[in-house]
Write a protein that holds these residues in place. Structure first.
Motif, PDB file in Angstrom:
ATOM      1  N   VAL A 358       0.864  -1.173   0.000  1.00  0.00           N
ATOM      2  CA  VAL A 358       0.000   0.000   0.000  1.00  0.00           C
ATOM      3  C   VAL A 358       0.905   1.229   0.000  1.00  0.00           C
ATOM      4  O   VAL A 358       1.730   1.394   0.904  1.00  0.00           O
ATOM      5  N   ILE A 359       0.777   2.082  -1.003  1.00  0.00           N
ATOM      6  CA  ILE A 359       1.637   3.247  -1.150  1.00  0.00           C
ATOM      7  C   ILE A 359       1.099   4.398  -0.308  1.00  0.00           C
ATOM      8  O   ILE A 359      -0.077   4.782  -0.435  1.00  0.00           O
ATOM      9  N   TRP A 378      -1.453  -1.169  -4.057  1.00  0.00           N
ATOM     10  CA  TRP A 378      -2.652  -0.368  -3.774  1.00  0.00           C
ATOM     11  C   TRP A 378      -2.222   1.096  -3.655  1.00  0.00           C
ATOM     12  O   TRP A 378      -1.332   1.422  -2.874  1.00  0.00           O
ATOM     13  N   SER A 379      -2.871   1.986  -4.415  1.00  0.00           N
ATOM     14  CA  SER A 379      -2.565   3.411  -4.324  1.00  0.00           C
ATOM     15  C   SER A 379      -3.787   4.254  -4.669  1.00  0.00           C
ATOM     16  O   SER A 379      -3.790   5.042  -5.615  1.00  0.00           O
ATOM     17  N   ASP A 382      -8.620   8.142  -2.334  1.00  0.00           N
ATOM     18  CA  ASP A 382      -9.774   8.523  -1.525  1.00  0.00           C
ATOM     19  C   ASP A 382      -9.657   7.895  -0.143  1.00  0.00           C
ATOM     20  O   ASP A 382      -8.662   7.250   0.175  1.00  0.00           O
ATOM     21  N   ASP A 383     -10.692   8.103   0.689  1.00  0.00           N
ATOM     22  CA  ASP A 383     -10.659   7.567   2.050  1.00  0.00           C
ATOM     23  C   ASP A 383     -11.644   6.412   2.232  1.00  0.00           C
ATOM     24  O   ASP A 383     -12.068   6.119   3.352  1.00  0.00           O
ATOM     25  N   GLU A 384     -11.989   5.745   1.141  1.00  0.00           N
ATOM     26  CA  GLU A 384     -12.895   4.606   1.220  1.00  0.00           C
ATOM     27  C   GLU A 384     -12.216   3.426   1.922  1.00  0.00           C
ATOM     28  O   GLU A 384     -10.993   3.355   2.021  1.00  0.00           O
ATOM     29  N   GLU A 385     -13.022   2.475   2.391  1.00  0.00           N
ATOM     30  CA  GLU A 385     -12.466   1.261   2.985  1.00  0.00           C
ATOM     31  C   GLU A 385     -11.987   0.336   1.872  1.00  0.00           C
ATOM     32  O   GLU A 385     -12.688   0.102   0.884  1.00  0.00           O
ATOM     33  N   TYR A 386     -10.775  -0.216   2.047  1.00  0.00           N
ATOM     34  CA  TYR A 386     -10.243  -1.200   1.114  1.00  0.00           C
ATOM     35  C   TYR A 386      -9.918  -2.469   1.904  1.00  0.00           C
ATOM     36  O   TYR A 386      -9.154  -2.425   2.873  1.00  0.00           O
ATOM     37  N   VAL A 387     -10.525  -3.573   1.494  1.00  0.00           N
ATOM     38  CA  VAL A 387     -10.398  -4.835   2.210  1.00  0.00           C
ATOM     39  C   VAL A 387      -9.174  -5.576   1.698  1.00  0.00           C
ATOM     40  O   VAL A 387      -9.051  -5.859   0.492  1.00  0.00           O
ATOM     41  N   LEU A 388      -8.271  -5.897   2.610  1.00  0.00           N
ATOM     42  CA  LEU A 388      -7.072  -6.647   2.272  1.00  0.00           C
ATOM     43  C   LEU A 388      -7.290  -8.156   2.404  1.00  0.00           C
ATOM     44  O   LEU A 388      -6.830  -8.935   1.565  1.00  0.00           O
ATOM     45  N   ASP A 391     -11.686 -13.865   4.287  1.00  0.00           N
ATOM     46  CA  ASP A 391     -11.790 -15.244   3.820  1.00  0.00           C
ATOM     47  C   ASP A 391     -10.912 -15.455   2.578  1.00  0.00           C
ATOM     48  O   ASP A 391     -11.317 -16.071   1.602  1.00  0.00           O
ATOM     49  N   GLY A 392      -9.709 -14.917   2.637  1.00  0.00           N
ATOM     50  CA  GLY A 392      -8.759 -14.981   1.529  1.00  0.00           C
ATOM     51  C   GLY A 392      -8.271 -13.585   1.183  1.00  0.00           C
ATOM     52  O   GLY A 392      -8.945 -12.579   1.444  1.00  0.00           O
ATOM     53  N   TRP A 393      -7.070 -13.516   0.622  1.00  0.00           N
ATOM     54  CA  TRP A 393      -6.516 -12.216   0.241  1.00  0.00           C
ATOM     55  C   TRP A 393      -7.296 -11.656  -0.937  1.00  0.00           C
ATOM     56  O   TRP A 393      -7.653 -12.369  -1.867  1.00  0.00           O
ATOM     57  N   GLN A 394      -7.532 -10.352  -0.863  1.00  0.00           N
ATOM     58  CA  GLN A 394      -8.328  -9.663  -1.875  1.00  0.00           C
ATOM     59  C   GLN A 394      -7.404  -8.880  -2.818  1.00  0.00           C
ATOM     60  O   GLN A 394      -6.280  -8.514  -2.448  1.00  0.00           O
ATOM     61  N   SER A 395      -7.892  -8.583  -4.006  1.00  0.00           N
ATOM     62  CA  SER A 395      -7.155  -7.711  -4.918  1.00  0.00           C
ATOM     63  C   SER A 395      -7.870  -6.362  -4.982  1.00  0.00           C
ATOM     64  O   SER A 395      -9.061  -6.271  -4.702  1.00  0.00           O
TER      65      SER A 395
END
Length: 792
Positions: A358-359, A378-379, A382-388, A391-395
């Protein structure tokens, strides 16, 4: 492959419109209505409203270091019951830092927030199954990154936030050791960079040593924590090279020095002072803040030095502010922002080998600048939620969902993760300051320092015996007067100007004949050196200083010492290319200031501001073609006044190539220069200095010439047109006029330039030297103009 992780990991950038160094990490066990959140730094415009959910708990705010752009919004973000974590050194100075921020920056901090401050040095539980550990990061004394551990049964996942970091020590505190980190799943990577720190920092230290060794009262103006590091390293340099120069830390720098429990030979601490003269001395180096000496400790000391032509002021600037340039003393300025190079960022990433990166610390995100890293990048802006993980790694939502994932939708792990939970088994780097000083590990170029000191020694051996600086100072009421050796050694990059905006710009200086056969002539030795390429920069500096002292009336012709030192010394470039730095050249600053440096409350340096938001555009390309057509020597109207102490009365009208005139007009407007002529004067001075330094690309041609270079057909066609066009005499005229009109319509090509006459003789020398591609002084001026416009 790991299975069974029943938690959800996500993050928000909380100030993407600010420095974008701050983020919220949310750890939410399966089935829980809310998450345990931790905020890493609270920089400008950080705001948790709309990000924290009613069911969330803000367990901690983790501060990486004591720079304003990392704690500026802490009061807005903090809530009762939330712990504030920092390393022990940072926690020790934060009370003072917060006081200064409130006084100077209107950044207030309540007792509730300060009482929540706790130093940590090991694993600290945020909530069952979620812990944090500080990791040393270099950058400034006490700076750390944070390692987070998420446990779930037999599985453990790690998130590492670098914070501002370097692979260099800082004031003895450890650097970031990426090789000691293993099994990292997510890397929050700060990408603020500076490719020139080591060169500029070394030159600043070397210049201070050189001036002090020559008997000058020397002031190093810088921010508090940088001042501590400077004193620490100067003391070690004295020991390394067996020198004896007294070092004094003053005001806020002294307070930090004492709070952090530094004790080095030859360093005297003066936290509070009534009389500035008690902090200054001939042959001594005084370190005080702020970095621009217009107020508080360094400001009061500068007032004492500004009318002393033998004194020296060195500004080590990390905030991006314009340096102060007024006064009769010698003034230097160096950009020193202790950030890594882009190559170091790549090395850290590769050593950590994360699944996700995450940059951070890049205003409005980094776009695709770091997509070449070998991880999922990830860069967002905005200030939205980003799920890492869920139930498994997300893209990232903007990526191909299958990138890096196996057929069942789970992230393929890198090989390092098969080694098991290594970070749970191996010891992590300690935070304690090293017991021994390692100058090279701090970024000091020892060979360069040795060159500077050897040059001082070589010159002093050639000088006749003279009274000591202390004797001279006593004889002159406490003000040291320039000795012959000091006159020749002293670089006159900036000499006096009492004009209202003198501290906003660099005043052009003149190279004149040091034999005083005529103050307008160029020293034959300098001309010969440029023609041959065998340039001795110290010869040029000696000529500058001696001639200016002569024109001010400080020296009679017979008094001038014209014997230059034999060993050359590189002329430092005090301009910083945009280079690999993030967008807004404003360093995290407000670190630590103080109240008033009188007996009641010593006051000092500007809260630190790291040049963090800088641009990754790469180094300036000095090969860009610049200059004018083939008009030969510049057309001059040399109506000059007789030289007086006020050198700005001398001016010359020159005829510029249209493209160069348009570029100068446009650039001068952007730079808020008073006049286009002033912009041109500075550009020419910097170009001549670069010629002396040997950093100019000798193959560079003027811009109009470059537009036609390599296409003889176009040039032939335009030349044919010119034969039938009374307004144009050459292909260059046609192209030049067209391009200039597009840049600045109706540009005026006749410009009045202050203090340029002596430089024109040198430009003639450049134009006639075979090794330079420019074939006229007009072309050289155009090269200088475009060179400076690009550097802005």
């Amino acid at each position: 492959m790991r299975t069974g992780l029943c938690v959800r990991l996500s993050y928000h950038h909380v100030n993407p419109s600010g420095g974008n160094e701050s983020f919220l990490l949310r750890y939410q066990p399966d089935g829980e209505p809310g998450g345990t959140c931790v905020l890493v730094d609270a920089g400008a415009n950080a705001d948790l409203d709309g990000i924290l959910r009613p069911s969330d708990e803000l367990a901690a705010i983790c501060l990486t270091h004591a720079h304003l752009d990392h704690y500026q919004s802490i009061e807005r973000c903090h809530s009762a019951g939330t712990a504030v974590y920092a390393s022990e050194p940072t926690a020790a100075i934060l009370d003072d830092v917060f006081d200064v921020a409130e006084r100077d920056y209107d950044v207030s901090t309540s007792a509730t927030t300060t009482d929540a401050l706790h130093p940590i040095d090991g694993w600290t539980e945020l909530t069952p199954g979620f812990s944090v550990h500080p990791i040393p990061a270099g950058h400034v004394p006490g700076a750390v990154g944070y390692l987070f551990r998420a446990d779930d049964g037999d599985d453990t996942y790690h998130v590492f936030a670098t914070g501002d970091f370097t692979d260099r020590r800082s004031g003895g505190y450890p650097s970031l050791d990426a090789d000691a980190l293993h099994d990292i799943d997510v890397l929050f990577l700060s990408v603020s960079t500076d490719d020139e720190f080591e060169e500029n920092f070394t030159e600043g230290l070397g210049r201070a040593l050189q001036r002090a060794h020559s008997g000058s009262r020397t002031l190093v103006a810088t921010s508090g924590l940088v001042g501590v590091q400077v004193a620490y390293l100067l003391s070690a340099t004295m020991a390394e090279f067996d020198r004896d120069v007294q070092i004094r830390v003053v005001g806020q720098v002294a307070k930090l020095w004492e709070t952090l429990d530094y004790d080095r030979p030859g360093v005297e601490s003066i936290p509070v002072f009534e009389d500035p003269t008690q902090c200054l001395g001939a042959g001594a180096i005084t370190i005080a803040g702020p970095e621009i000496p217009h107020e508080r400790s360094s400001g009061r000391l500068f007032e004492e030095l500004e009318d002393d032509p033998s004194a020296t002021v060195i500004q080590l600037i990390g905030s991006g502010e314009s340096p102060l340039r007024s006064g009769q003393c010698t003034v230097h300025a160096y950009d020193v922002v202790n950030h890594p190079t882009r190559d170091t960022i790549d090395e850290v990433h590769n050593a950590v080998d994360p699944v996700h990166s995450v940059i951070v610390h890049r205003h409005q995100g980094a776009g695709e600048a770091y997509n070449d890293l070998g991880s999922i990048v990830w860069s967002p802006t905005d200030d939205e939620e980003y799920v890492l993980y869920d139930d498994g790694w997300q893209s990232p939502p903007w990526m191909d969902i299958n990138r890096g994932f196996s057929e069942d939708g789970t992230q393929a792990q890198n090989m390092g993760h098969f080694a098991g939970d290594l970070l749970s088994e191996l010891s992590l780097p300690g935070l304690d300051r090293h017991e021994t000083v390692d100058l090279a590990a701090e970024g000091v170029d020892l060979e360069r320092i040795e060159e500077i000191l050897a040059q001082v020694d070589a010159y002093e051996r050639e000088q006749p015996a003279e009274e000591t600086p202390e004797q001279s100072a006593a004889a002159n009421g406490g003000t040291s007067q320039p000795s012959p050796s000091h006159d020749a050694m002293k670089e006159t990059e900036d000499t006096g100007s009492d004009e209202p905006d003198a501290d906003e710009r660099v005043e052009p200086q003149a190279l004149v004949d040091t034999t005083h056969q005529g103050v307008d002539g160029v020293d034959p030795g300098i001309r010969a050196a440029i023609e041959s390429g065998d340039v001795d920069p110290e010869t040029v500096r000696s000529a500058l200083e001696t001639s200016q002292a002569y024109q001010r009336g400080d020296l009679e012709p017979a008094d001038a010492d014209t014997t230059p030192p034999e060993d050359g010394e590189e002329v430092p470039s005090e301009e910083k290319d945009d280079g690999d730095t993030t967008e807004a050249d404003t360093d995290d600053t407000a670190e630590v200031e103080e109240d008033d440096d009188t007996t009641e409350a010593a006051s000092d340096d500007s809260p630190e501001v790291d040049d963090d938001d800088t641009d990754d555009s790469g180094p300036v390309n000095e090969e860009t073609n610049q200059g004018g057509g083939d008009n030969g020597r510049l057309e001059l109207d040399r109506e000059r006044s007789t030289p007086t102490a006020d050198l700005t009365e001398t001016s010359t009208e020159i005829e510029l190539d249209p493209v160069a005139a348009a570029i100068a007009t446009d650039a001068a407007t952007d730079a808020d220069e008073a006049t286009v002529g002033e912009f041109v004067a500075i550009a020419v001075r910097e170009y001549v200095e670069a010629v002396v330094k040997g950093t100019v690309d000798e193959s560079t041609v003027p811009p109009t010439e470059a537009l036609l270079k390599g296409d003889s057909g176009v040039e032939s066609a335009l030349s044919a047109i010119a034969q039938h066009d009374e307004a144009a005499s050459s292909a260059e005229d046609i192209v030049g006029d067209a391009v200039a009109e597009r840049i600045t319509p109706g540009v005026e090509t006749t410009v009045t330039v202050p203090e340029i006459d002596p430089y024109l003789d040198l430009l003639d020398t450049v134009a006639t030297a075979d090794r330079f591609a420019v074939d006229s002084s007009a072309g050289a001026v155009a090269v200088a103009i475009v060179r400076r416009s690009r550097r802005q």
